[in-house]
Design a protein around this motif. Structure first.
Motif, mmCIF file in Angstrom:
data_model
loop_
_atom_site.group_PDB
_atom_site.id
_atom_site.type_symbol
_atom_site.label_atom_id
_atom_site.label_comp_id
_atom_site.label_asym_id
_atom_site.label_seq_id
_atom_site.Cartn_x
_atom_site.Cartn_y
_atom_site.Cartn_z
ATOM 1 N N SER A 4 16.611 -60.875 -39.659
ATOM 2 C CA SER A 4 17.059 -59.464 -39.680
ATOM 3 C C SER A 4 16.287 -58.582 -38.359
ATOM 4 O O SER A 4 17.036 -57.420 -37.964
ATOM 5 C CB SER A 4 16.663 -58.643 -40.838
ATOM 6 N N ARG A 18 18.171 -59.405 -35.532
ATOM 7 C CA ARG A 18 19.457 -59.011 -35.229
ATOM 8 C C ARG A 18 19.441 -57.480 -35.003
ATOM 9 O O ARG A 18 20.244 -57.074 -34.160
ATOM 10 C CB ARG A 18 20.007 -58.983 -36.735
ATOM 11 N N VAL A 20 21.089 -56.091 -31.579
ATOM 12 C CA VAL A 20 22.549 -55.213 -31.666
ATOM 13 C C VAL A 20 22.052 -53.969 -31.316
ATOM 14 O O VAL A 20 23.064 -53.118 -30.934
ATOM 15 C CB VAL A 20 23.003 -55.155 -33.279
#
Length: 138
Positions: free
Chosen positions: A5, A8, A12
């Motif tokens: 996570s 990510r 992003v």
């Protein structure tokens, strides 16, 4: 927070995506400039200098070894290809100049945004009246 996570979230974020887009566009732009230099600029410069092809300019450091019986080249020549270096140098100068112009234009736009007037500070009377209002509320 798990590593996946966190990755990510990192990937992003806008900065990473902007960087990736910049790299892809930069690579494509480099190909365009190389094609411009190889196909247009260097042939014109070579023509002005008496038909010189810069891509083929080289100094032979060691000549090729040719088999006497077959006439085939057994060991290729060792060349110092300074013409390719000149061509790559012209590529670099053109790319650097265009990037300089783009950054200069972007900085000029940013300065215009920064030069926009900031909201005016309230006058002394307004500040005094606000203090009086706040004191009366207590």
């Amino acid at each position: 927070m798990g590593m996946l996570s966190e990755f990510r979230e990192f990937a992003v974020k806008g900065n990473v995506v902007d960087l990736a887009v910049g790299v892809v566009i930069g690579a494509a732009f480099g190909k365009i400039v190389s094609a411009l230099v190889d196909g247009i600029v260097m042939p014109l410069v070579g023509m002005m200098l008496g038909g010189v092809d810069f891509g083929s300019l080289a100094v032979v450091l060691e000549p090729a070894v040719v088999d006497a019986a077959t006439g085939a080249e057994t060991v290729p020549a060792v060349l110092l290809k300074y013409g390719m270096f000149i061509q790559t140098l012209v590529d670099f100068v053109i790319i650097a100049f265009v990037i300089f112009l783009a950054v200069k234009a972007i900085n000029r736009m940013k300065r215009k945004e920064e030069a926009a007037p900031a909201p005016a500070a309230p006058s002394e009377e307004v500040v005094l009246l606000t203090e009086i209002r706040d004191a009366l509320k207590r």
